[in-house]
Design a protein around this motif. Structure first.
Motif, PDB file in Angstrom:
ATOM      1  N   GLU A  83       4.893  -9.317   1.710  1.00 35.63           N
ATOM      2  CA  GLU A  83       3.458  -9.542   1.502  1.00 35.63           C
ATOM      3  C   GLU A  83       2.766  -9.984   2.787  1.00 35.63           C
ATOM      4  N   SER A  87      -0.154  -4.725   1.916  1.00 34.92           N
ATOM      5  CA  SER A  87      -1.086  -5.061   0.843  1.00 34.92           C
ATOM      6  C   SER A  87      -1.434  -3.773   0.083  1.00 34.92           C
ATOM      7  N   PHE A  88      -2.065  -3.920  -1.044  1.00 37.02           N
ATOM      8  CA  PHE A  88      -2.467  -2.778  -1.858  1.00 37.02           C
ATOM      9  C   PHE A  88      -3.325  -1.827  -1.030  1.00 37.02           C
ATOM     10  N   ASP A  89      -3.010  -0.532  -1.099  1.00 33.94           N
ATOM     11  CA  ASP A  89      -3.725   0.487  -0.322  1.00 33.94           C
ATOM     12  C   ASP A  89      -4.383   1.473  -1.299  1.00 33.94           C
ATOM     13  N   PRO A  90      -5.650   1.248  -1.655  1.00 35.99           N
ATOM     14  CA  PRO A  90      -6.309   2.110  -2.649  1.00 35.99           C
ATOM     15  C   PRO A  90      -6.440   3.561  -2.200  1.00 35.99           C
ATOM     16  N   ARG A  93      -3.095   5.243  -2.688  1.00 36.54           N
ATOM     17  CA  ARG A  93      -2.862   5.489  -4.112  1.00 36.54           C
ATOM     18  C   ARG A  93      -3.665   6.696  -4.610  1.00 36.54           C
ATOM     19  N   THR A  97      -1.544   9.814  -6.112  1.00 38.32           N
ATOM     20  CA  THR A  97      -1.706  10.120  -7.538  1.00 38.32           C
ATOM     21  C   THR A  97      -2.315  11.503  -7.759  1.00 38.32           C
ATOM     22  N   SER A 119       5.657  -1.024  -4.444  1.00 36.77           N
ATOM     23  CA  SER A 119       4.962  -1.843  -5.438  1.00 36.77           C
ATOM     24  C   SER A 119       3.771  -2.558  -4.812  1.00 36.77           C
ATOM     25  N   GLY A 122       1.022  -0.227  -4.122  1.00 33.73           N
ATOM     26  CA  GLY A 122       0.354   0.204  -5.338  1.00 33.73           C
ATOM     27  C   GLY A 122       0.673   1.624  -5.764  1.00 33.73           C
ATOM     28  N   VAL A 123       1.845   2.137  -5.349  1.00 33.71           N
ATOM     29  CA  VAL A 123       2.209   3.515  -5.710  1.00 33.71           C
ATOM     30  C   VAL A 123       3.580   3.579  -6.374  1.00 33.71           C
ATOM     31  N   ASP A 124       4.065   2.471  -6.880  1.00 38.59           N
ATOM     32  CA  ASP A 124       5.426   2.426  -7.428  1.00 38.59           C
ATOM     33  C   ASP A 124       5.592   3.248  -8.698  1.00 38.59           C
ATOM     34  N   ASP A 125       4.497   3.600  -9.354  1.00 38.44           N
ATOM     35  CA  ASP A 125       4.590   4.400 -10.580  1.00 38.44           C
ATOM     36  C   ASP A 125       4.430   5.893 -10.312  1.00 38.44           C
TER      37      ASP A 125
END
Length: 224
Positions: A83, A87-90, A93, A97, A119, A122-125
């Motif tokens: 961390e 960090s989250f990368d919109p 993602r 996606t 994770s 923000g792309v772990d799924d």
């Protein structure tokens, strides 16, 4: 050409190398050589660099020439506060996606570490799975066996319908020889033999719109 399977390297590919994480991993490798294997600082630096350039990873050199506990080494090297660097990368993602092909992480690291990285980003799924060094019997890129095993795991029959994204040309060369389409992620924009090159993965919709194969890319969707 229709691209049916996408392989993504992890470190330096899904996130920019300038964030300091790769530097921290390299420091952990030297620390392991000094603290756990009792090399001097000078020997550690020499071995790390020499084995990396000769084999693609320091670990392969250690396994070939020294007695090393592979699992312990990998756990030690990747034990980092992620961390602090990620960090989250919109934007990432949105791009990942929108790609409807089966997508795989193909990394020389280990699955628990890779899982934490994707994770946080923000792309772990979004991935079918993580093909790590343990899943391919510690055969790491650029060893040709690693690519063959990765294709078997992903159920790939024809490598010409695959794309590999990586930040090292040394890792793309074997894929290119197999017939994969290769994309070098390189912020320095140095000349290379890759089929396509871009500074960052965020440039993908602009530089490689064929991946969407008639569907809207993220940028097209936003403008449409």
């Amino acid at each position: 050409m229709t691209y049916q399977t996408l392989f993504f390297d992890l470190d330096g590919t899904l996130y920019p190398p300038a964030n300091g994480l790769l530097k921290a991993i390299n420091h952990r490798i030297r620390s392991y050589l000094i603290e756990e294997m009792q090399f001097s600082a000078e020997q550690a630096l020499d071995l790390q660099e020499r084995y990396f350039h000769q084999y693609g990873t320091t670990l392969v050199g250690l396994r070939n020439h020294h007695r090393v506990n592979t699992d312990h080494y990998l756990a030690f090297v990747h034990d980092l506060p992620l961390e602090k660097y990620l960090s989250f990368d919109p934007e990432l993602r949105k791009i990942i996606t929108s790609l409807h092909q089966p997508k795989w992480i193909f990394t020389n690291s280990i699955k628990p570490y890779a899982q934490k990285v994707i994770s946080i980003l923000g792309v772990d799924d979004q991935f079918q799975g993580i093909i790590d060094s343990t899943w391919v019997d510690h055969q790491t890129k650029p060893a040709p066996q690693a690519y063959q095993q990765a294709m078997e795991i992903a159920g790939v029959k024809d490598p010409s319908h695959c794309v590999l994204f990586d930040d090292r040309m040394e890792n793309l060369n074997p894929a290119q020889e197999l017939g994969m389409f290769t994309v070098l992620i390189n912020p320095d924009n140095l000349p290379s033999r890759a089929d396509l090159q871009m500074s960052q993965l965020h440039d993908l919709p602009l530089r490689f719109p064929q991946l969407w194969n008639g569907a809207h890319s993220p940028d097209q969707a936003a403008s449409g």
